[in-house]
Motif scaffolding. Structure first.
Motif, PDB file in Angstrom:
ATOM      1  N   THR A 160       0.692  -1.238  -0.011  1.00 52.80           N
ATOM      2  CA  THR A 160       0.132   0.001   0.051  1.00 52.80           C
ATOM      3  C   THR A 160       0.476   1.189   0.024  1.00 52.80           C
ATOM      4  O   THR A 160       0.583   2.479  -0.379  1.00 52.80           O
ATOM      5  N   GLN A 161       2.463   1.353   0.487  1.00 50.85           N
ATOM      6  CA  GLN A 161       2.349   2.640   0.568  1.00 50.85           C
ATOM      7  C   GLN A 161       3.277   2.912  -0.761  1.00 50.85           C
ATOM      8  O   GLN A 161       3.487   3.931  -1.015  1.00 50.85           O
ATOM      9  N   LEU A 162       4.176   1.308  -1.466  1.00 52.09           N
ATOM     10  CA  LEU A 162       3.738   1.872  -3.244  1.00 52.09           C
ATOM     11  C   LEU A 162       3.096   2.515  -3.974  1.00 52.09           C
ATOM     12  O   LEU A 162       3.187   2.852  -5.249  1.00 52.09           O
ATOM     13  N   LEU A 163       1.918   2.151  -3.784  1.00 47.06           N
ATOM     14  CA  LEU A 163       1.078   2.273  -4.424  1.00 47.06           C
ATOM     15  C   LEU A 163      -0.072   3.652  -3.751  1.00 47.06           C
ATOM     16  O   LEU A 163       0.140   4.477  -4.558  1.00 47.06           O
ATOM     17  N   LYS A 164       1.054   4.016  -2.799  1.00 50.61           N
ATOM     18  CA  LYS A 164       0.536   5.820  -2.320  1.00 50.61           C
ATOM     19  C   LYS A 164       1.506   6.604  -3.483  1.00 50.61           C
ATOM     20  O   LYS A 164       1.799   7.393  -3.592  1.00 50.61           O
ATOM     21  N   ASN A 165       2.998   6.397  -3.384  1.00 47.15           N
ATOM     22  CA  ASN A 165       4.607   6.733  -3.668  1.00 47.15           C
ATOM     23  C   ASN A 165       5.371   5.221  -4.143  1.00 47.15           C
ATOM     24  O   ASN A 165       5.920   4.966  -3.670  1.00 47.15           O
ATOM     25  N   PRO A 166       5.529   5.593  -5.422  1.00 47.44           N
ATOM     26  CA  PRO A 166       5.863   4.456  -6.542  1.00 47.44           C
ATOM     27  C   PRO A 166       6.792   5.060  -6.841  1.00 47.44           C
ATOM     28  O   PRO A 166       7.611   4.112  -6.516  1.00 47.44           O
ATOM     29  N   ASP A 167       7.691   6.368  -5.899  1.00 52.71           N
ATOM     30  CA  ASP A 167       9.489   6.710  -5.816  1.00 52.71           C
ATOM     31  C   ASP A 167       9.866   5.783  -4.383  1.00 52.71           C
ATOM     32  O   ASP A 167      10.719   6.108  -3.698  1.00 52.71           O
ATOM     33  N   ILE A 168       9.271   5.549  -3.513  1.00 49.19           N
ATOM     34  CA  ILE A 168       8.891   4.746  -1.813  1.00 49.19           C
ATOM     35  C   ILE A 168      10.558   3.623  -2.391  1.00 49.19           C
ATOM     36  O   ILE A 168      10.362   2.492  -2.975  1.00 49.19           O
ATOM     37  N   SER A 169      11.438   3.688  -0.773  1.00 46.37           N
ATOM     38  CA  SER A 169      12.899   2.720  -1.026  1.00 46.37           C
ATOM     39  C   SER A 169      12.805   3.420   0.834  1.00 46.37           C
ATOM     40  O   SER A 169      12.861   4.262   1.098  1.00 46.37           O
ATOM     41  N   GLY A 170      14.102   2.428   0.921  1.00 49.40           N
ATOM     42  CA  GLY A 170      14.671   2.057   2.115  1.00 49.40           C
ATOM     43  C   GLY A 170      14.269   2.545   3.225  1.00 49.40           C
ATOM     44  O   GLY A 170      12.328   1.523   3.043  1.00 49.40           O
ATOM     45  N   LYS A 171      14.781   3.467   3.886  1.00 44.87           N
ATOM     46  CA  LYS A 171      14.370   3.456   4.837  1.00 44.87           C
ATOM     47  C   LYS A 171      13.155   4.390   4.852  1.00 44.87           C
ATOM     48  O   LYS A 171      12.102   4.575   6.129  1.00 44.87           O
ATOM     49  N   GLU A 172      12.150   4.714   4.023  1.00 43.26           N
ATOM     50  CA  GLU A 172      11.269   5.693   4.094  1.00 43.26           C
ATOM     51  C   GLU A 172      10.015   4.633   4.021  1.00 43.26           C
ATOM     52  O   GLU A 172       8.763   5.503   4.532  1.00 43.26           O
ATOM     53  N   TYR A 173      10.062   3.727   4.499  1.00 44.49           N
ATOM     54  CA  TYR A 173       8.776   2.920   4.419  1.00 44.49           C
ATOM     55  C   TYR A 173       8.532   2.863   6.476  1.00 44.49           C
ATOM     56  O   TYR A 173       7.820   2.334   6.166  1.00 44.49           O
ATOM     57  N   GLN A 174       9.954   2.969   6.884  1.00 42.26           N
ATOM     58  CA  GLN A 174       9.006   2.979   8.084  1.00 42.26           C
ATOM     59  C   GLN A 174       9.399   4.795   8.591  1.00 42.26           C
ATOM     60  O   GLN A 174       8.993   5.551  10.008  1.00 42.26           O
ATOM     61  N   GLU A 175       9.152   5.419   7.680  1.00 44.09           N
ATOM     62  CA  GLU A 175       8.472   7.088   7.532  1.00 44.09           C
ATOM     63  C   GLU A 175       7.373   7.658   6.894  1.00 44.09           C
ATOM     64  O   GLU A 175       7.765   7.360   6.163  1.00 44.09           O
ATOM     65  N   GLY A 176       6.145   7.437   7.360  1.00 43.87           N
ATOM     66  CA  GLY A 176       5.087   6.988   7.233  1.00 43.87           C
ATOM     67  C   GLY A 176       5.312   9.257   6.736  1.00 43.87           C
ATOM     68  O   GLY A 176       5.541   9.395   7.111  1.00 43.87           O
ATOM     69  N   GLU A 177       3.042   8.743   6.203  1.00 47.50           N
ATOM     70  CA  GLU A 177       3.083  10.654   5.768  1.00 47.50           C
ATOM     71  C   GLU A 177       2.918  11.486   6.496  1.00 47.50           C
ATOM     72  O   GLU A 177       2.826  12.414   6.396  1.00 47.50           O
ATOM     73  N   GLN A 178       3.086  10.927   8.325  1.00 45.39           N
ATOM     74  CA  GLN A 178       2.199  11.426   9.963  1.00 45.39           C
ATOM     75  C   GLN A 178       3.907  11.879  10.003  1.00 45.39           C
ATOM     76  O   GLN A 178       3.598  12.326  11.370  1.00 45.39           O
ATOM     77  N   LEU A 179       4.820  11.032   9.575  1.00 47.44           N
ATOM     78  CA  LEU A 179       6.094  11.613  10.377  1.00 47.44           C
ATOM     79  C   LEU A 179       6.288  12.949  10.675  1.00 47.44           C
ATOM     80  O   LEU A 179       6.316  13.493  10.479  1.00 47.44           O
ATOM     81  N   GLY A 180       6.219  13.109  11.819  1.00 45.20           N
ATOM     82  CA  GLY A 180       6.734  14.652  12.902  1.00 45.20           C
ATOM     83  C   GLY A 180       5.259  14.841  13.141  1.00 45.20           C
ATOM     84  O   GLY A 180       5.047  16.594  13.832  1.00 45.20           O
ATOM     85  N   PHE A 181       3.768  14.604  12.899  1.00 47.28           N
ATOM     86  CA  PHE A 181       3.021  15.729  13.585  1.00 47.28           C
ATOM     87  C   PHE A 181       2.112  14.573  14.863  1.00 47.28           C
ATOM     88  O   PHE A 181       2.652  13.199  15.297  1.00 47.28           O
ATOM     89  N   TRP A 182       1.245  15.641  15.711  1.00 45.27           N
ATOM     90  CA  TRP A 182       0.701  15.076  16.369  1.00 45.27           C
ATOM     91  C   TRP A 182       0.132  13.811  16.856  1.00 45.27           C
ATOM     92  O   TRP A 182      -0.233  13.453  17.544  1.00 45.27           O
ATOM     93  N   ASN A 183      -0.316  14.513  15.391  1.00 45.99           N
ATOM     94  CA  ASN A 183      -2.045  13.408  15.354  1.00 45.99           C
ATOM     95  C   ASN A 183      -2.639  14.106  13.694  1.00 45.99           C
ATOM     96  O   ASN A 183      -1.907  14.545  13.371  1.00 45.99           O
ATOM     97  N   ILE A 184      -3.898  13.332  13.489  1.00 47.54           N
ATOM     98  CA  ILE A 184      -3.911  13.298  11.843  1.00 47.54           C
ATOM     99  C   ILE A 184      -4.459  14.931  11.640  1.00 47.54           C
ATOM    100  O   ILE A 184      -4.543  15.194  10.695  1.00 47.54           O
ATOM    101  N   ARG A 185      -5.471  15.345  12.962  1.00 42.31           N
ATOM    102  CA  ARG A 185      -5.596  16.633  12.711  1.00 42.31           C
ATOM    103  C   ARG A 185      -4.766  17.544  12.058  1.00 42.31           C
ATOM    104  O   ARG A 185      -4.773  18.658  11.560  1.00 42.31           O
ATOM    105  N   GLU A 186      -3.588  17.745  13.233  1.00 41.64           N
ATOM    106  CA  GLU A 186      -2.505  17.875  12.703  1.00 41.64           C
ATOM    107  C   GLU A 186      -1.996  18.403  10.718  1.00 41.64           C
ATOM    108  O   GLU A 186      -1.816  18.928  10.482  1.00 41.64           O
ATOM    109  N   TYR A 187      -2.019  16.852  10.403  1.00 38.75           N
ATOM    110  CA  TYR A 187      -0.937  16.621   9.736  1.00 38.75           C
ATOM    111  C   TYR A 187      -2.105  17.139   8.107  1.00 38.75           C
ATOM    112  O   TYR A 187      -1.435  17.411   7.665  1.00 38.75           O
ATOM    113  N   VAL A 188      -3.233  17.055   9.100  1.00 41.48           N
ATOM    114  CA  VAL A 188      -4.423  17.304   7.732  1.00 41.48           C
ATOM    115  C   VAL A 188      -4.392  19.327   7.303  1.00 41.48           C
ATOM    116  O   VAL A 188      -4.670  19.281   6.258  1.00 41.48           O
TER     117      VAL A 188
END
Length: 341
Positions: A160-188
């Protein structure tokens, strides 16, 4: 379509032609036990010579294809449409129970000490369990009609991560799109630039809300289902004065289900039928075989290719089944029918 034949003990034999099946009841050598698919049971002892029968299963999130065949002919073909209302019904039931508790009327108390996950290993969500059981029940129905010797199930795994980002590789799999945000609201809010996605700041309202594009009851709190709206637009939307052009982001429910059921169906089939050969195949193999043999795309066609008997004469029709709700309880309805207690 060929006629299913059972012996005196109700065990499946090789099917016969419709012409022969019409003569058996007339000669009182068989009785009709089922109309769809047409099934007769012999009343006399006979030989039980059987041929290898291969069952192909095109597993899916919304549809299931089945095809049983020998080297010479396809014996059975069916397509099943699965239920899609499990999540909505469970959510509606949960809301009704909460409403009854708040009104201090008849209710079922919350059972915080009775969580099934802590009691039984391997617990699956009801919507997933229902689809897996639907696959197994339809396979069992075929096994009761035909002397199947081999079952092949098409499985798939999705990144699913590759479907979202075709260029993902390596440690990026451990760094989701919400990395660095406290909650979903802040990310949105950060994703949308802290700007209302309907009026883009023209309302001059400084208060921002996070709105669910699809009902939270069924769509959940995933970032793809959330959008930033100012309070003015948010209230106007709920009053029905405006409509949003934005649509829900891509949902990966089907991909998640296929990843869960990938081994679950195989393991349950092997446990319940150790005498049968149960194996799996993959979608890219099915696609290659189907295109190489010039077969039109359909769930039954995929199941036929999965079965492996490509030289068999195909049936010109298939048995369509639609899974429906068995229970219709008044207590689970948002609007009670007149006269119901």
């Amino acid at each position: 379509m060929r006629v299913v034949v059972l012996n005196k003990r109700g065990k499946p034999l090789m099917p016969c032609s419709p012409a022969k099946a019409r003569l058996l009841p007339k000669e009182r050598n068989a009785i009709v036990v089922r109309r769809t698919p047409f099934t007769v049971q012999l009343t006399i002892a006979t030989g039980e010579t059987k041929q290898p029968v291969s069952l192909g299963v095109d597993a899916g999130y919304k549809h299931v294809g089945l095809s049983a065949s020998t080297e010479k002919a396809e014996l059975y073909a069916s397509e099943i449409e699965l239920r899609q209302d499990i999540t909505d019904l469970l959510s509606a039931r949960r809301e009704l129970r909460r409403a009854r508790r708040n009104r201090k009327t008849r209710y079922r108390g919350p059972r915080f000490d009775n969580r099934i996950r802590t009691k039984r290993k391997g617990w699956l969500a009801p919507s997933v369990e229902n689809r897996i059981n639907a696959h197994l029940s339809r396979i069992e129905a075929v096994l009761r009609l035909l002397p199947v010797t081999k079952i092949t199930v098409e499985t798939a795994s999705f990144d699913t991560q590759l479907l979202k980002n075709p260029d993902i590789s390596g440690k990026e799999y451990q760094e989701g799109e919400q990395l660095g945000f406290w909650n979903i609201r802040e990310y949105v809010l950060c994703r949308d630039g802290h700007v209302c996605q309907h009026c883009y700041g023209r309302s001059k309202d400084p208060v921002l809300n996070v709105h669910h594009l699809e009902s939270r009851r069924t769509g959940g709190d995933s970032p793809g289902n959330l959008i930033t709206l100012c309070e003015t637009c948010h209230k106007a939307l709920h009053r029905g004065e405006i409509t949003l052009k934005a649509k829900r982001g891509q949902s990966f429910r089907a991909e998640a289900f296929m990843g869960i059921m990938r081994w679950e169906v195989l393991d349950r089939l092997k446990a319940s039928h150790p005498e049968l050969e149960v194996q799996n195949t993959y979608g890219y193999r099915t696609k290659h075989v189907r295109i190489a043999n010039g077969i039109a795309k359909s769930h039954c066609a995929d199941a036929f290719c999965i079965g492996g008997n490509l030289g068999a004469e195909r049936l010109g029709e298939f048995f369509f089944q639609k899974q429906t709700r068995r229970n219709n309880r008044q207590i689970h309805k948002l609007s009670i029918l007149k006269g119901a207690l």
